[in-house]
Design a protein around this motif. Structure first.
Motif, PDB file in Angstrom:
ATOM      1  N   LEU A  75      36.053  51.399  41.051  1.00  0.00           N
ATOM      2  CA  LEU A  75      35.682  51.474  42.547  1.00  0.00           C
ATOM      3  C   LEU A  75      36.040  50.442  43.548  1.00  0.00           C
ATOM      4  CD1 LEU A  75      35.721  53.166  44.917  1.00  0.00           C
ATOM      5  CD2 LEU A  75      34.084  53.209  45.853  1.00  0.00           C
ATOM      6  N   ILE A  76      37.195  49.814  44.370  1.00  0.00           N
ATOM      7  CA  ILE A  76      37.570  48.949  45.679  1.00  0.00           C
ATOM      8  C   ILE A  76      38.111  49.743  46.381  1.00  0.00           C
ATOM      9  CG2 ILE A  76      40.303  47.722  45.213  1.00  0.00           C
ATOM     10  CD1 ILE A  76      40.687  48.557  42.846  1.00  0.00           C
ATOM     11  N   VAL A  77      37.282  48.943  46.999  1.00  0.00           N
ATOM     12  CA  VAL A  77      37.251  48.513  48.935  1.00  0.00           C
ATOM     13  C   VAL A  77      37.346  48.150  49.067  1.00  0.00           C
ATOM     14  CG1 VAL A  77      35.662  49.882  50.714  1.00  0.00           C
ATOM     15  CG2 VAL A  77      34.764  50.136  47.858  1.00  0.00           C
ATOM     16  N   ASP A  78      38.691  48.365  50.296  1.00  0.00           N
ATOM     17  CA  ASP A  78      39.482  47.092  51.185  1.00  0.00           C
ATOM     18  C   ASP A  78      40.325  47.984  51.767  1.00  0.00           C
ATOM     19  OD1 ASP A  78      41.163  45.013  51.806  1.00  0.00           O
ATOM     20  OD2 ASP A  78      40.602  43.821  50.206  1.00  0.00           O
ATOM     21  N   ASP A  79      40.561  47.022  53.849  1.00  0.00           N
ATOM     22  CA  ASP A  79      40.885  47.542  54.724  1.00  0.00           C
ATOM     23  C   ASP A  79      42.784  47.420  54.111  1.00  0.00           C
ATOM     24  OD1 ASP A  79      40.254  45.637  55.493  1.00  0.00           O
ATOM     25  OD2 ASP A  79      41.030  46.091  57.294  1.00  0.00           O
ATOM     26  N   GLU A  91      39.258  53.756  41.303  1.00  0.00           N
ATOM     27  CA  GLU A  91      39.763  54.486  42.951  1.00  0.00           C
ATOM     28  C   GLU A  91      40.252  53.444  43.649  1.00  0.00           C
ATOM     29  OE1 GLU A  91      40.622  57.436  43.398  1.00  0.00           O
ATOM     30  OE2 GLU A  91      39.411  58.279  41.373  1.00  0.00           O
ATOM     31  N   THR A  92      40.701  53.663  45.053  1.00  0.00           N
ATOM     32  CA  THR A  92      40.717  52.729  45.834  1.00  0.00           C
ATOM     33  C   THR A  92      40.952  53.684  47.463  1.00  0.00           C
ATOM     34  OG1 THR A  92      42.995  53.373  46.447  1.00  0.00           O
ATOM     35  CG2 THR A  92      42.644  51.259  44.828  1.00  0.00           C
ATOM     36  N   SER A 148      46.243  48.179  46.759  1.00  0.00           N
ATOM     37  CA  SER A 148      47.751  47.850  45.898  1.00  0.00           C
ATOM     38  C   SER A 148      47.784  47.030  43.946  1.00  0.00           C
ATOM     39  CB  SER A 148      49.712  47.899  46.287  1.00  0.00           C
ATOM     40  OG  SER A 148      49.971  47.868  45.451  1.00  0.00           O
ATOM     41  N   PHE A 149      47.410  45.853  44.835  1.00  0.00           N
ATOM     42  CA  PHE A 149      48.293  44.804  44.060  1.00  0.00           C
ATOM     43  C   PHE A 149      46.313  45.320  43.098  1.00  0.00           C
ATOM     44  CE2 PHE A 149      45.305  40.782  43.307  1.00  0.00           C
ATOM     45  CZ  PHE A 149      46.170  40.028  42.037  1.00  0.00           C
ATOM     46  N   LEU A 150      45.027  44.829  43.854  1.00  0.00           N
ATOM     47  CA  LEU A 150      44.381  45.464  42.559  1.00  0.00           C
ATOM     48  C   LEU A 150      44.481  46.479  41.367  1.00  0.00           C
ATOM     49  CD1 LEU A 150      41.482  44.476  45.104  1.00  0.00           C
ATOM     50  CD2 LEU A 150      42.136  42.872  42.793  1.00  0.00           C
ATOM     51  N   GLN A 151      45.018  47.878  42.006  1.00  0.00           N
ATOM     52  CA  GLN A 151      45.456  49.204  41.848  1.00  0.00           C
ATOM     53  C   GLN A 151      45.956  48.507  40.507  1.00  0.00           C
ATOM     54  OE1 GLN A 151      46.839  52.468  43.300  1.00  0.00           O
ATOM     55  NE2 GLN A 151      45.199  54.077  42.744  1.00  0.00           N
ATOM     56  N   LEU A 153      34.739  44.887  46.399  1.00  0.00           N
ATOM     57  CA  LEU A 153      34.454  44.991  48.000  1.00  0.00           C
ATOM     58  C   LEU A 153      34.717  43.760  48.835  1.00  0.00           C
ATOM     59  CD1 LEU A 153      33.279  46.544  50.025  1.00  0.00           C
ATOM     60  CD2 LEU A 153      30.426  45.603  49.419  1.00  0.00           C
ATOM     61  N   ASP A 154      35.594  43.988  50.052  1.00  0.00           N
ATOM     62  CA  ASP A 154      36.533  43.003  50.430  1.00  0.00           C
ATOM     63  C   ASP A 154      34.813  43.688  52.101  1.00  0.00           C
ATOM     64  OD1 ASP A 154      37.396  41.568  52.494  1.00  0.00           O
ATOM     65  OD2 ASP A 154      38.309  43.203  53.378  1.00  0.00           O
ATOM     66  N   ASN A 155      34.549  41.443  51.586  1.00  0.00           N
ATOM     67  CA  ASN A 155      33.878  41.521  53.172  1.00  0.00           C
ATOM     68  C   ASN A 155      33.580  42.476  54.520  1.00  0.00           C
ATOM     69  OD1 ASN A 155      30.857  40.753  54.305  1.00  0.00           O
ATOM     70  ND2 ASN A 155      31.419  38.949  54.700  1.00  0.00           N
TER      71      ASN A 155
END
Length: 462
Positions: free
Chosen positions: A27-31, A51-52, A37-40, A73-75
């Motif tokens: 699971l990618i959590v970034d605003d 999932e993003t 898109s890059f991580l996916q 997880l983005d801080n």
């Protein structure tokens, strides 16, 4: 926020470690859309699910629906920092591994992240191989943690397998068992294995797991009768810090270690009624709630249960819930006692000789006709497990007195035959006398649980 840029690089060797990432979910959590898109694009071809989401609120929704092996997880998120959210989900009982990413090299943030339970910490911008390395380290640690846990349990239970299905012998009684195991391995249905103690119920369950598409994940056994009723819920589902007196830290349960694999509930009929209700809910909803947690966690675990009790009788007496019995008993597999497959005794004895001689560091002796004759004349109340224990004693002591003593004593029935109950009682009391009344040690030698032994002693007034 600076977006990371993928670069061409040789494939990292760790990507194939432990069978690859094909069954892993992230699971990618970034605003930031560019980072998502890059991580996916980087991960979608490597993992089964990627999932993003752009917020912790959306992440909470997905965590309530699916299991994820890792969260990136983005801080810097709108409304709440990644570290604050990480602390919250840890307090709720979620143990997912987390890689925290941030655009700011802040030592205090890094320390807070690690204290909150982050597995790794990356500074933006980063290269493709850097994020893959961080993910690989997390997967490797998680695999090793589970592997060590399973190995410790297997060393405690001394389970040994022979061949793929673990069943030894070619008797007619074993053939339908083998066929059923092969069929049941191909479906995800819950199975209830019945049979006397020591007939190989766990071996049959392991065979279903090993022949299934879950064999790449863990088989986790638990003896429900050996776990104290007051801690069985924590043992199965885990708990959060402070959930009860003595819970100094959060702990994963057995469902966590069996994620993607199989959980084997031996002696399931010994579960307390309150726990039976909670197990039924887990089987129906595929979610667990750690003790003290405020939310449920999705799980993907096949459950195989076993018992040496008459469950239908327990249902009628109100000691086992009827709805749970029906839910567990989708398919029933009955393991035959050793006295019904006595032609397998020579093959079993020779296998145990080879296995135990190596473990004990003694010479492997070939069983002779006198030993086989004594073995064939015994009714084996402890079944295959008792046979294994007897072969161990034979290798150590070099005689068959234990067998002949058990087969030549007892009370005759009306037609002059020695009854099974009399032989069983005589043998159990003999072993109890040898160990000075220590029921735990006697149960180990007999191949039965202490609870079963105590029940028999109560029936005999001992």
């Amino acid at each position: 926020m600076t977006a990371a840029t993928p670069v061409n690089h040789p494939e990292e060797p760790f990507v194939e470690a432990f069978g690859g990432w094909q069954e892993r979910s992230i699971l990618i959590v970034d605003d930031e859309p560019g980072m998502r898109s890059f991580l996916q694009r980087t991960l979608v071809g490597r993992c089964s699910r990627v999932e993003t989401v752009e917020s912790v609120e959306a992440a909470n929704v997905l965590l309530g629906q699916y299991h994820f092996d890792l969260i990136i997880l983005d801080n810097s998120l709108p409304g709440k920092s990644g570290v604050d959210w990480l602390q919250e989900i840890r307090e709720l009982g979620l143990h997912n591994d987390v890689v925290l990413i941030t655009a700011f090299a802040d030592l205090e943030t890094a320390i807070r992240a690690l204290r909150a339970g982050a597995a790794d910490f990356l500074l933006k911008p980063f290269r493709v191989n850097q994020i893959l390395s961080a993910i690989g380290r997390c997967f490797d640690r998680a695999h090793l943690r589970r592997e060590n846990f399973i190995l410790r349990r297997e060393l405690d239970t001394h389970v040994d397998l022979a061949g793929v299905d673990g069943l030894i012998g070619a008797s007619a009684a074993l053939q339908p068992i083998r066929e059923a195991i092969k069929r049941l391995a191909t479906v995800p249905s819950t199975v209830l294995i019945t049979g006397e103690s020591g007939t190989g119920k766990e071996i049959a369950a392991r065979a279903m797991h090993n022949l299934s598409n879950r064999s790449g994940n863990h088989f986790v056994p638990v003896n429900c009768g050996a776990v104290a009723p007051e801690i069985i819920e924590s043992e199965l589902f885990g708990h959060v810090k402070g959930a009860f007196s003595g819970a100094a830290s959060s702990r994963e349960g057995l469902f966590f270690y069996a994620q993607g694999g199989t959980l084997f509930l031996d002696e399931v009929a010994e579960l307390p009624l309150t726990m039976q209700v909670k197990l039924l809910r887990v089987l129906e909803e595929k979610k667990i709630r750690p003790v003290g947690a405020e939310r449920e966690i999705p799980v993907d675990v096949r459950v195989i249960a076993a018992t040496n009790r008459n469950v239908e009788e327990a249902v009628q007496e109100g000691r086992f819930r009827q709805d749970l019995y029906y839910r567990l008993n989708v398919v029933q597999l009955h393991m035959p006692p050793l006295r019904e497959r006595s032609e397998d005794i020579p093959a079993l004895a020779e296998y145990f000789v080879r296995q135990l001689a190596h473990q004990l560091g003694v010479a492997a002796k070939k069983p002779d006709n006198n030993l086989f004759s004594a073995l064939a004349n015994y009714s084996w109340p402890g079944n295959v497990r008792e046979l294994r224990n007897l072969i161990e004693r034979w290798l150590i002591l070099g005689n068959i007195s234990d067998v002949t003593a058990a087969t030549n004593t007892g009370t005759a029935s009306a037609n002059g035959d020695v009854t099974l109950e009399a032989v069983e009682k005589q043998h159990i009391l003999k072993i109890l006398a040898e160990v000075g009344g220590n029921k735990t040690e006697a149960g180990r030698r007999l191949g039965i649980s202490r609870k079963t032994l105590e029940r028999k002693c109560a029936e005999w007034g001992v």
